[in-house]
Design a protein around this motif. Structure first.
Motif, PDB file in Angstrom:
ATOM      1  N   GLN A 230       0.828  -1.203   0.000  1.00  9.42           N
ATOM      2  CA  GLN A 230       0.000   0.000   0.000  1.00  9.42           C
ATOM      3  C   GLN A 230       0.862   1.253   0.000  1.00  9.42           C
ATOM      4  O   GLN A 230       0.567   2.216  -0.706  1.00  9.42           O
ATOM      5  CB  GLN A 230      -0.929   0.010   1.215  1.00  9.42           C
ATOM      6  CG  GLN A 230      -1.988  -1.068   1.166  1.00  9.42           C
ATOM      7  CD  GLN A 230      -1.796  -2.053   2.290  1.00  9.42           C
ATOM      8  OE1 GLN A 230      -0.682  -2.366   2.651  1.00  9.42           O
ATOM      9  NE2 GLN A 230      -2.882  -2.577   2.819  1.00  9.42           N
ATOM     10  N   HIS A 233       2.213   1.717  -3.319  1.00 12.10           N
ATOM     11  CA  HIS A 233       1.099   2.070  -4.184  1.00 12.10           C
ATOM     12  C   HIS A 233       0.835   3.577  -4.095  1.00 12.10           C
ATOM     13  O   HIS A 233       0.661   4.263  -5.097  1.00 12.10           O
ATOM     14  CB  HIS A 233      -0.126   1.274  -3.740  1.00 12.10           C
ATOM     15  CG  HIS A 233      -1.284   1.352  -4.678  1.00 12.10           C
ATOM     16  ND1 HIS A 233      -2.367   0.535  -4.566  1.00 12.10           N
ATOM     17  CD2 HIS A 233      -1.530   2.144  -5.726  1.00 12.10           C
ATOM     18  CE1 HIS A 233      -3.224   0.814  -5.519  1.00 12.10           C
ATOM     19  NE2 HIS A 233      -2.747   1.796  -6.233  1.00 12.10           N
ATOM     20  N   ALA A 234       0.856   4.089  -2.860  1.00 14.63           N
ATOM     21  CA  ALA A 234       0.569   5.511  -2.672  1.00 14.63           C
ATOM     22  C   ALA A 234       1.603   6.375  -3.377  1.00 14.63           C
ATOM     23  O   ALA A 234       1.256   7.335  -4.070  1.00 14.63           O
ATOM     24  CB  ALA A 234       0.549   5.841  -1.186  1.00 14.63           C
ATOM     25  N   THR A 256      -4.755  -3.756  -6.620  1.00 10.76           N
ATOM     26  CA  THR A 256      -5.815  -3.872  -5.618  1.00 10.76           C
ATOM     27  C   THR A 256      -5.743  -5.220  -4.912  1.00 10.76           C
ATOM     28  O   THR A 256      -5.862  -5.288  -3.685  1.00 10.76           O
ATOM     29  CB  THR A 256      -7.188  -3.707  -6.289  1.00 10.76           C
ATOM     30  OG1 THR A 256      -7.131  -2.570  -7.153  1.00 10.76           O
ATOM     31  CG2 THR A 256      -8.270  -3.502  -5.279  1.00 10.76           C
ATOM     32  N   ASP A 259      -2.776  -5.252  -2.544  1.00 13.37           N
ATOM     33  CA  ASP A 259      -3.043  -4.429  -1.366  1.00 13.37           C
ATOM     34  C   ASP A 259      -3.877  -5.189  -0.358  1.00 13.37           C
ATOM     35  O   ASP A 259      -3.624  -5.142   0.843  1.00 13.37           O
ATOM     36  CB  ASP A 259      -3.807  -3.153  -1.762  1.00 13.37           C
ATOM     37  CG  ASP A 259      -2.884  -2.094  -2.320  1.00 13.37           C
ATOM     38  OD1 ASP A 259      -1.699  -2.410  -2.518  1.00 13.37           O
ATOM     39  OD2 ASP A 259      -3.344  -0.969  -2.554  1.00 13.37           O
ATOM     40  N   ARG A 387     -10.553   4.105   1.238  1.00 11.14           N
ATOM     41  CA  ARG A 387     -11.121   3.395   0.090  1.00 11.14           C
ATOM     42  C   ARG A 387     -12.541   3.846  -0.188  1.00 11.14           C
ATOM     43  O   ARG A 387     -13.033   3.742  -1.304  1.00 11.14           O
ATOM     44  CB  ARG A 387     -11.109   1.886   0.364  1.00 11.14           C
ATOM     45  CG  ARG A 387      -9.719   1.317   0.458  1.00 11.14           C
ATOM     46  CD  ARG A 387      -9.749  -0.127   0.867  1.00 11.14           C
ATOM     47  NE  ARG A 387     -10.185  -0.302   2.247  1.00 11.14           N
ATOM     48  CZ  ARG A 387     -10.354  -1.479   2.830  1.00 11.14           C
ATOM     49  NH1 ARG A 387     -10.159  -2.591   2.145  1.00 11.14           N
ATOM     50  NH2 ARG A 387     -10.737  -1.570   4.084  1.00 11.14           N
ATOM     51  N   TYR A 392      -9.719   5.011  -4.826  1.00 12.78           N
ATOM     52  CA  TYR A 392      -8.614   4.959  -5.778  1.00 12.78           C
ATOM     53  C   TYR A 392      -8.592   3.549  -6.325  1.00 12.78           C
ATOM     54  O   TYR A 392      -9.377   2.704  -5.899  1.00 12.78           O
ATOM     55  CB  TYR A 392      -7.295   5.317  -5.088  1.00 12.78           C
ATOM     56  CG  TYR A 392      -6.970   4.431  -3.913  1.00 12.78           C
ATOM     57  CD1 TYR A 392      -7.522   4.680  -2.666  1.00 12.78           C
ATOM     58  CD2 TYR A 392      -6.135   3.324  -4.048  1.00 12.78           C
ATOM     59  CE1 TYR A 392      -7.251   3.861  -1.591  1.00 12.78           C
ATOM     60  CE2 TYR A 392      -5.859   2.505  -2.969  1.00 12.78           C
ATOM     61  CZ  TYR A 392      -6.416   2.773  -1.749  1.00 12.78           C
ATOM     62  OH  TYR A 392      -6.153   1.953  -0.689  1.00 12.78           O
ATOM     63  N   VAL A 459      -3.637   6.346   0.309  1.00 11.86           N
ATOM     64  CA  VAL A 459      -4.262   5.033   0.214  1.00 11.86           C
ATOM     65  C   VAL A 459      -4.635   4.595   1.621  1.00 11.86           C
ATOM     66  O   VAL A 459      -4.168   5.165   2.601  1.00 11.86           O
ATOM     67  CB  VAL A 459      -3.319   3.974  -0.402  1.00 11.86           C
ATOM     68  CG1 VAL A 459      -2.906   4.348  -1.786  1.00 11.86           C
ATOM     69  CG2 VAL A 459      -2.118   3.746   0.490  1.00 11.86           C
ATOM     70  N   GLU A 460      -5.459   3.583   1.695  1.00 10.00           N
ATOM     71  CA  GLU A 460      -5.764   2.997   2.990  1.00 10.00           C
ATOM     72  C   GLU A 460      -4.700   1.949   3.263  1.00 10.00           C
ATOM     73  O   GLU A 460      -4.688   0.885   2.668  1.00 10.00           O
ATOM     74  CB  GLU A 460      -7.165   2.387   2.965  1.00 10.00           C
ATOM     75  CG  GLU A 460      -7.598   1.727   4.253  1.00 10.00           C
ATOM     76  CD  GLU A 460      -7.868   2.700   5.397  1.00 10.00           C
ATOM     77  OE1 GLU A 460      -8.005   3.913   5.135  1.00 10.00           O
ATOM     78  OE2 GLU A 460      -7.931   2.250   6.548  1.00 10.00           O
ATOM     79  N   GLU A 465      -4.653   5.806   7.140  1.00 11.55           N
ATOM     80  CA  GLU A 465      -4.412   6.499   5.895  1.00 11.55           C
ATOM     81  C   GLU A 465      -2.922   6.729   5.730  1.00 11.55           C
ATOM     82  O   GLU A 465      -2.267   7.295   6.591  1.00 11.55           O
ATOM     83  CB  GLU A 465      -5.132   7.851   5.902  1.00 11.55           C
ATOM     84  CG  GLU A 465      -4.728   8.710   4.735  1.00 11.55           C
ATOM     85  CD  GLU A 465      -5.487  10.022   4.670  1.00 11.55           C
ATOM     86  OE1 GLU A 465      -6.556  10.118   5.293  1.00 11.55           O
ATOM     87  OE2 GLU A 465      -4.997  10.938   3.998  1.00 11.55           O
TER      88      GLU A 465
END
Ligand code: SF4
Lengths: 522, 212
Positions: A230, A233-234, A256, A259, A387, A392, A459-460, A465
């Motif tokens: 994650q 990803h962010a 996804t 994650d 989310r 996203y 992102v979560e 967060e």
């Protein structure tokens, strides 16, 4: 791209009070800045927890020797920690802040490392092998408006010695890493908790400023290694957003799914460690047994067990393996059955229930004010899932429930995690059969230059967060890169909710908040 | 008396990558001879010591999670006698330093090391503990714990795989096995001096994890 409104320092406090009154109750992020010629400053990102409106404000000050900005720590409780961080990195004093100490670095550290003119030479700050002296007295600056420079008004003792003071950490199995608590006790009851961080402060944000964008990626996995995917990803999302790069559908699916797998991994670890902290070794072994199966799948795809380095700008490092879908499905089915075991062996255990129900209650208002996103916030009844708030990747296309509990105690915090495992599995099951064909990576140049501007993506993560802020001046390295730590709000809240509990409950509360220290310290 | 080569049941002597250091160590220890009785007693003690290495948990970051995995069901280091982790330096045989050591943490590590009773060992797990790893040029990271404490075994990786950690621990076992406990000196080491040659573990038998 962020649209920042600059506020004049004279009307700053009033503006902030107005914003709070207008419903901006969640201080999402506070970013210290050094704009060199334009002075030092702070960027505030505010959010309305009901409507999810976001607003970005900034304040600037040209003074460098003793820059002072009025505090907002009485408006948003989390600001107390954030302001200490900014003070630590930039030397900005916050007038009216009750406890203006360094947060991460030793108190005999010379200079403010994130200023652009900081001198990192070994002679100024050598490795000191003598222990650091505790600061017993803190400075507080008067907030009086008419004075030119706020002055030291009060000397406040951090801990009162008519009470018994004990020290836990920094190397202690119950602190989940290298966190240090100083507790003042009355009998067995905690009266004040003073948390010291920084034992694993690695200076990642400063290092990023001298790395090219693809090079900065490697650090994200090492922040919170239980949300490695994650985090990365962010950062990838933030850079892609700035470049204006669209990733393919296949990449979105893979990201996804990964994650969510990572989230399951983290929650399993949280369950195991919480059980172990409370003496239930069996549950620890159960949790790790299932986690190993998950790690096998991740390892097959990414090549790493813990630090995976999977997401890259424009896609992912390598395509998923042919048997991936089948394995994931098998794992998901298996995991659903295993979850019941966790309830039998640990969650419904009477000792655990007695030790966790009603312990360490965090109210919804406090959760928002402290900004404790993630499972902790949701256990207190705050719908804070990124989310859902700012969807996203594919999260607006899949159907899933946001798990909300209202107890706000340790028991609910564990339940939220366990139930989220089910939701994550549910998300994965919706996606795993439909991964579209396509490229797993859009080709990018090795040297990436972002356009000038400021960018934020969130992102979560596994425990809240995780945000990335980039200020680019059009060069191949970021001018400023800031990660929003998921854990800092958690320990800020911990300081508060541990008060009045017994020492043994401190362990339960710490475990249920589920913080990861390298993510706090960065 | 001829000193035996240390035996680890699961891996034959030839399969360890770094035997030269160990042989040098044996040669050095053998310079001063011991008699048979004490030598045998030594063997016995070392057999016991090497199979019950208690480590001080010193996991500061990511590598610590892998260390936990080694303790859990699949890798289960209880097979080698490492399962007892101590939280007090007074009761530990070795420090398993898994993770980055920062400037703020350095005095703590040093103090814990000083508090341990001899014989004591240090295992540096992961790139960070060895050299600062990915954070080498940071203002707040110590570039390798061997700057402040003597290290016996280095286990590279970021993080090292559990197998690598086990392999490294076996190396330490071998080192413990050839030492002399009675008669003769274990370390020709003066106060404050760093040890001569540490054993360097390569990521054998697994192939190296690719970074980036
Ligand atoms: S070597 Fe790698 S995995 Fe280990 S602590 Fe350092 S960054 Fe983390």
């Amino acid at each position: 791209m962020m649209d920042i409104e600059y506020i004049d320092i004279k009307s700053f406090r009033q503006t902030m009070l107005d914003r709070r009154a207008a419903g901006m109750d969640f201080l999402r992020e506070m970013i210290g800045m050094d704009w060199e010629a334009e002075g030092l400053g702070v960027i505030y990102i505010l959010e309305n927890s009901a409507t999810h409106d976001v607003e970005e404000l900034a304040v600037r000050i040209t003074e460098r020797d003793r820059p002072q900005i009025p505090t907002v720590s009485d408006i948003w409780q989390i600001a107390e920690m954030y302001e200490r961080e900014v003070y630590d990195f930039y030397g900005i004093e916050f007038a009216g802040h009750p406890d203006m100490r360094r947060l991460f670095l030793r108190n005999d550290w010379v200079g403010f490392p994130l200023r652009k003119d900081y001198d990192p030479s070994e002679t100024i700050n050598p490795v000191r092998l003598e222990s650091e002296k505790n600061e017993e007295i803190v400075r507080e600056y008067d907030i009086a408006e008419d004075k030119q420079l706020a002055e030291l008004v009060e000397k406040m003792k951090i801990l009162h010695y008519d009470q018994f003071v004990i020290n836990i950490g920094p190397q202690h199995p119950a602190t989940h890493g290298v966190l240090r608590f100083r507790l003042s006790l009355e009998g067995e009851v905690l009266r004040k908790v003073d948390i010291h961080c920084g034992y694993i402060h690695r200076g990642i944000e400063k290092m990023c400023e001298s790395r090219t964008y693809p090079q900065t990626l490697a650090f994200t996995d090492r922040l919170d290694y239980l949300s490695a995917h994650q985090n990365r990803h962010a950062l990838c999302m933030c850079i892609e957003k700035a470049m204006g790069l669209e990733v393919t559908g296949r990449v979105q699916y893979i990201r996804t799914i990964m994650d969510e797998l990572q989230r399951i991994d983290s929650h399993l670890l949280m369950f195991s460690c919480m059980a172990m902290d409370m003496g239930a070794i069996t549950s620890f072994i159960y949790g790790f047994r299932d986690r190993e199966k998950l790690l096998d799948i991740m390892e097959e795809v990414t090549g790493g067990r813990l630090i995976q380095n999977y997401n890259v700008i424009g896609g992912v490092q390598a395509d998923i393996t042919p048997g991936f879908a089948a394995k994931v499905k098998e794992y998901c089915n298996d995991q659903k059955k295993r979850l019941k075991e966790y309830y039998d062996v640990f969650v419904n255990n009477i000792i655990f229930r007695n030790r966790s129900i009603g312990v360490g209650i965090l109210s919804r208002e406090d959760a928002i004010s402290f900004g404790t996103t993630g499972g902790t916030g949701r256990a207190s009844g705050w719908a804070c899932d990124v989310r859902k708030r700012h969807p996203y990747a594919l999260y607006d296309k899949v159907e899933f429930k946001e798990i909300i509990h209202t107890g706000g105690d340790c028991y609910d915090r564990l339940l939220v995690r366990l139930e989220e495992i089910v939701e994550s599995i549910h998300i994965i099951e919706q996606l795993i059969d439909n991964i579209p064909e396509g490229d797993f990576k859009t080709k990018t140049k090795p040297i990436i230059k972002l356009p000038e501007g400021r960018f934020y993506a969130a992102v979560e993560g596994s425990r809240g967060e995780f945000g990335v802020f980039i200020e680019s001046h059009g060069e191949k390295t970021p001018y400023r890169l800031k990660f929003r730590p998921m854990g800092l709000p958690l320990i800020a809240a911990a300081q508060n909710i541990m008060k009045g509990h017994k020492v043994a409950d401190m362990i339960t509360i710490g475990a249920s908040l589920d913080y990861v220290i390298p993510d706090i310290d960065r | 008396m001829e000193m035996k080569k240390p035996v680890i049941k699961s891996i034959p002597y030839e399969e360890f990558k770094d035997n030269e250091t160990l042989e040098a160590l044996i040669a050095e220890i053998n310079k001063e001879r011991t008699n048979v009785v004490v030598g045998k007693l030594d063997d016995l003690i070392n057999w016991g010591r090497s199979n019950s290495l208690w480590s001080l948990t010193f996991a500061t970051s990511c590598c610590g999670i892998e260390f936990m995995s080694v303790g859990a069901a699949r890798y289960d280091f209880a097979r080698f006698g490492f399962e007892v982790t101590r939280n007090s330096p007074r009761q530990a045989d070795l420090i398993m330093c898994a993770g980055t050591i920062t400037h703020k943490m350095a005095p703590v590590l040093k103090r814990l090391y000083d508090q341990m009773a001899e014989p004591k060992y240090v295992v540096a797990v992961g790139g960070c503990a060895i050299s600062g790893g990915p954070f080498k040029d940071s203002y707040h990271v110590l570039n390798g714990i061997d700057k402040i404490v003597p290290v016996d075994v280095y286990i590279p990786g970021c993080p090292p795989r559990p197998e690598a950690i086990l392999y490294g621990m076996m190396q330490l076992q071998r080192k413990v096995k050839v030492e002399k406990f009675l008669g003769g000196k274990n370390r020709h080491q003066k106060r404050g001096e760093l040890p001569a040659e540490p054993i360097i573990v390569t990521n054998h038998p697994v192939k190296e994890d690719k970074e980036q």
